[in-house]
Design a protein around this motif. Structure first.
Motif, PDB file in Angstrom:
ATOM      1  N   ILE A  51      77.449  45.837  57.949  1.00  0.00           N
ATOM      2  CA  ILE A  51      78.697  45.179  57.545  1.00  0.00           C
ATOM      3  C   ILE A  51      78.945  45.322  56.049  1.00  0.00           C
ATOM      4  CG2 ILE A  51      79.848  42.941  57.344  1.00  0.00           C
ATOM      5  CD1 ILE A  51      78.473  42.148  59.951  1.00  0.00           C
ATOM      6  N   ALA A  52      77.946  45.020  55.230  1.00  0.00           N
ATOM      7  CA  ALA A  52      78.151  44.992  53.776  1.00  0.00           C
ATOM      8  C   ALA A  52      77.835  46.313  53.087  1.00  0.00           C
ATOM      9  CB  ALA A  52      77.319  43.869  53.162  1.00  0.00           C
ATOM     10  N   GLY A  53      77.066  47.185  53.722  1.00  0.00           N
ATOM     11  CA  GLY A  53      76.712  48.456  53.096  1.00  0.00           C
ATOM     12  C   GLY A  53      75.478  48.340  52.217  1.00  0.00           C
ATOM     13  N   ASP A  54      75.416  49.193  51.188  1.00  0.00           N
ATOM     14  CA  ASP A  54      74.272  49.222  50.273  1.00  0.00           C
ATOM     15  C   ASP A  54      74.482  48.258  49.113  1.00  0.00           C
ATOM     16  OD1 ASP A  54      72.864  51.288  51.624  1.00  0.00           O
ATOM     17  OD2 ASP A  54      74.227  52.755  50.739  1.00  0.00           O
ATOM     18  N   ALA A  55      73.399  47.629  48.664  1.00  0.00           N
ATOM     19  CA  ALA A  55      73.473  46.720  47.513  1.00  0.00           C
ATOM     20  C   ALA A  55      73.653  47.523  46.229  1.00  0.00           C
ATOM     21  CB  ALA A  55      72.199  45.885  47.425  1.00  0.00           C
ATOM     22  N   ILE A  56      74.314  46.915  45.256  1.00  0.00           N
ATOM     23  CA  ILE A  56      74.445  47.513  43.929  1.00  0.00           C
ATOM     24  C   ILE A  56      74.064  46.487  42.875  1.00  0.00           C
ATOM     25  CG2 ILE A  56      76.272  49.132  44.592  1.00  0.00           C
ATOM     26  CD1 ILE A  56      78.260  47.305  43.106  1.00  0.00           C
ATOM     27  N   PHE A  57      73.610  46.988  41.733  1.00  0.00           N
ATOM     28  CA  PHE A  57      73.435  46.165  40.543  1.00  0.00           C
ATOM     29  C   PHE A  57      74.617  46.455  39.632  1.00  0.00           C
ATOM     30  CE2 PHE A  57      68.494  46.449  40.748  1.00  0.00           C
ATOM     31  CZ  PHE A  57      68.443  45.379  41.630  1.00  0.00           C
ATOM     32  N   ARG A  58      75.346  45.441  39.215  1.00  0.00           N
ATOM     33  CA  ARG A  58      76.378  45.581  38.175  1.00  0.00           C
ATOM     34  C   ARG A  58      75.761  45.030  36.899  1.00  0.00           C
ATOM     35  NH1 ARG A  58      82.346  44.512  39.324  1.00  0.00           N
ATOM     36  NH2 ARG A  58      82.074  46.684  39.914  1.00  0.00           N
ATOM     37  N   ILE A  59      75.619  45.883  35.893  1.00  0.00           N
ATOM     38  CA  ILE A  59      74.896  45.557  34.671  1.00  0.00           C
ATOM     39  C   ILE A  59      75.858  45.533  33.492  1.00  0.00           C
ATOM     40  CG2 ILE A  59      73.014  46.279  33.142  1.00  0.00           C
ATOM     41  CD1 ILE A  59      72.085  48.014  35.672  1.00  0.00           C
ATOM     42  N   ASN A  60      75.726  44.512  32.633  1.00  0.00           N
ATOM     43  CA  ASN A  60      76.497  44.437  31.395  1.00  0.00           C
ATOM     44  C   ASN A  60      75.566  43.922  30.309  1.00  0.00           C
ATOM     45  OD1 ASN A  60      78.293  43.150  29.275  1.00  0.00           O
ATOM     46  ND2 ASN A  60      79.796  44.157  30.585  1.00  0.00           N
ATOM     47  N   ALA A  61      75.573  44.585  29.150  1.00  0.00           N
ATOM     48  CA  ALA A  61      74.661  44.227  28.060  1.00  0.00           C
ATOM     49  C   ALA A  61      75.434  43.886  26.788  1.00  0.00           C
ATOM     50  CB  ALA A  61      73.699  45.381  27.784  1.00  0.00           C
ATOM     51  N   ALA A  62      74.890  42.979  25.997  1.00  0.00           N
ATOM     52  CA  ALA A  62      75.492  42.603  24.720  1.00  0.00           C
ATOM     53  C   ALA A  62      75.267  43.680  23.667  1.00  0.00           C
ATOM     54  CB  ALA A  62      74.922  41.274  24.234  1.00  0.00           C
ATOM     55  N   ALA A  63      74.195  44.439  23.797  1.00  0.00           N
ATOM     56  CA  ALA A  63      73.867  45.530  22.868  1.00  0.00           C
ATOM     57  C   ALA A  63      73.374  46.715  23.696  1.00  0.00           C
ATOM     58  CB  ALA A  63      72.781  45.085  21.888  1.00  0.00           C
ATOM     59  N   ASP A  64      73.428  47.907  23.124  1.00  0.00           N
ATOM     60  CA  ASP A  64      72.922  49.083  23.826  1.00  0.00           C
ATOM     61  C   ASP A  64      71.500  48.804  24.309  1.00  0.00           C
ATOM     62  OD1 ASP A  64      75.307  50.258  23.138  1.00  0.00           O
ATOM     63  OD2 ASP A  64      74.442  51.683  21.723  1.00  0.00           O
ATOM     64  N   SER A  65      71.231  49.134  25.565  1.00  0.00           N
ATOM     65  CA  SER A  65      69.945  48.794  26.181  1.00  0.00           C
ATOM     66  C   SER A  65      69.431  49.918  27.063  1.00  0.00           C
ATOM     67  CB  SER A  65      70.108  47.542  27.057  1.00  0.00           C
ATOM     68  OG  SER A  65      70.608  46.461  26.321  1.00  0.00           O
ATOM     69  N   TRP A  66      68.110  50.027  27.143  1.00  0.00           N
ATOM     70  CA  TRP A  66      67.471  50.903  28.118  1.00  0.00           C
ATOM     71  C   TRP A  66      67.200  50.066  29.352  1.00  0.00           C
ATOM     72  CZ3 TRP A  66      67.782  55.833  27.522  1.00  0.00           C
ATOM     73  CH2 TRP A  66      67.763  56.393  26.249  1.00  0.00           C
ATOM     74  N   VAL A  67      67.557  50.591  30.521  1.00  0.00           N
ATOM     75  CA  VAL A  67      67.404  49.860  31.776  1.00  0.00           C
ATOM     76  C   VAL A  67      66.619  50.714  32.764  1.00  0.00           C
ATOM     77  CG1 VAL A  67      68.638  48.863  33.748  1.00  0.00           C
ATOM     78  CG2 VAL A  67      69.544  48.558  31.442  1.00  0.00           C
ATOM     79  N   SER A  68      65.718  50.078  33.478  1.00  0.00           N
ATOM     80  CA  SER A  68      64.951  50.726  34.528  1.00  0.00           C
ATOM     81  C   SER A  68      65.110  49.899  35.798  1.00  0.00           C
ATOM     82  CB  SER A  68      63.469  50.792  34.132  1.00  0.00           C
ATOM     83  OG  SER A  68      62.695  51.364  35.162  1.00  0.00           O
ATOM     84  N   ILE A  69      65.300  50.572  36.939  1.00  0.00           N
ATOM     85  CA  ILE A  69      65.335  49.870  38.217  1.00  0.00           C
ATOM     86  C   ILE A  69      64.341  50.528  39.155  1.00  0.00           C
ATOM     87  CG2 ILE A  69      67.740  49.138  37.945  1.00  0.00           C
ATOM     88  CD1 ILE A  69      68.449  51.233  40.109  1.00  0.00           C
ATOM     89  N   GLY A  70      63.776  49.734  40.058  1.00  0.00           N
ATOM     90  CA  GLY A  70      62.824  50.241  41.036  1.00  0.00           C
ATOM     91  C   GLY A  70      61.939  49.106  41.518  1.00  0.00           C
ATOM     92  N   PRO A  71      60.957  49.412  42.346  1.00  0.00           N
ATOM     93  CA  PRO A  71      60.064  48.367  42.839  1.00  0.00           C
ATOM     94  C   PRO A  71      59.211  47.753  41.722  1.00  0.00           C
ATOM     95  CG  PRO A  71      59.521  50.512  43.832  1.00  0.00           C
ATOM     96  CD  PRO A  71      60.703  50.711  42.947  1.00  0.00           C
ATOM     97  N   THR A  72      58.852  48.563  40.718  1.00  0.00           N
ATOM     98  CA  THR A  72      58.121  48.091  39.536  1.00  0.00           C
ATOM     99  C   THR A  72      58.737  48.751  38.301  1.00  0.00           C
ATOM    100  OG1 THR A  72      56.454  49.814  39.851  1.00  0.00           O
ATOM    101  CG2 THR A  72      55.940  47.635  40.743  1.00  0.00           C
TER     102      THR A  72
END
Length: 104
Positions: A51-72
């Motif tokens: 019904i809903a499909g795949d989950a997404i992360f919507r990300i917003n940062a106050a300053a430039d940032s490095w982001v990592s996603i995964g199980p760890t």
């Protein structure tokens, strides 16, 4: 209050009632969180559904940032991507994926 650090909201893209004719907008919200720099999110992406499909992360940062996603996720030494300050970034997340960030 102005945003400090980074904020992530996890939800599903699109409408639940018109799944195959809808636009890819953020729909059903599962959770949101503002983890501290270098700290892995407490919440994880939920399972995909017919019904809903795949989950997404919507990300917003106050300053430039490095982001990592995964199980760890490891934003310091792992696979990561740059999130520019003040812009929304949408990233599909597999079930169980979490997020970690550090300042760029």
């Amino acid at each position: 209050m102005a945003l400090t650090g980074l904020h992530v909201v996890c939800g599903y893209a699109g409408s639940q009632s018109q799944r195959y004719t809808s636009q890819a907008l953020l729909g059903k919200i599962s959770w949101s969180e503002a983890p501290a720099s270098g700290v892995t999110s407490t919440n994880a992406a939920p399972a995909a559904t017919d019904i809903a499909g795949d989950a997404i992360f919507r990300i917003n940062a106050a300053a430039d940032s490095w982001v990592s996603i995964g199980p760890t996720p490891d934003a310091t030494a792992g696979t990561r991507f740059l999130v520019r300050a003040g812009a929304d970034y949408d990233v599909y997340a597999q079930q169980g994926y979490k997020l970690q960030w550090i300042a760029a």
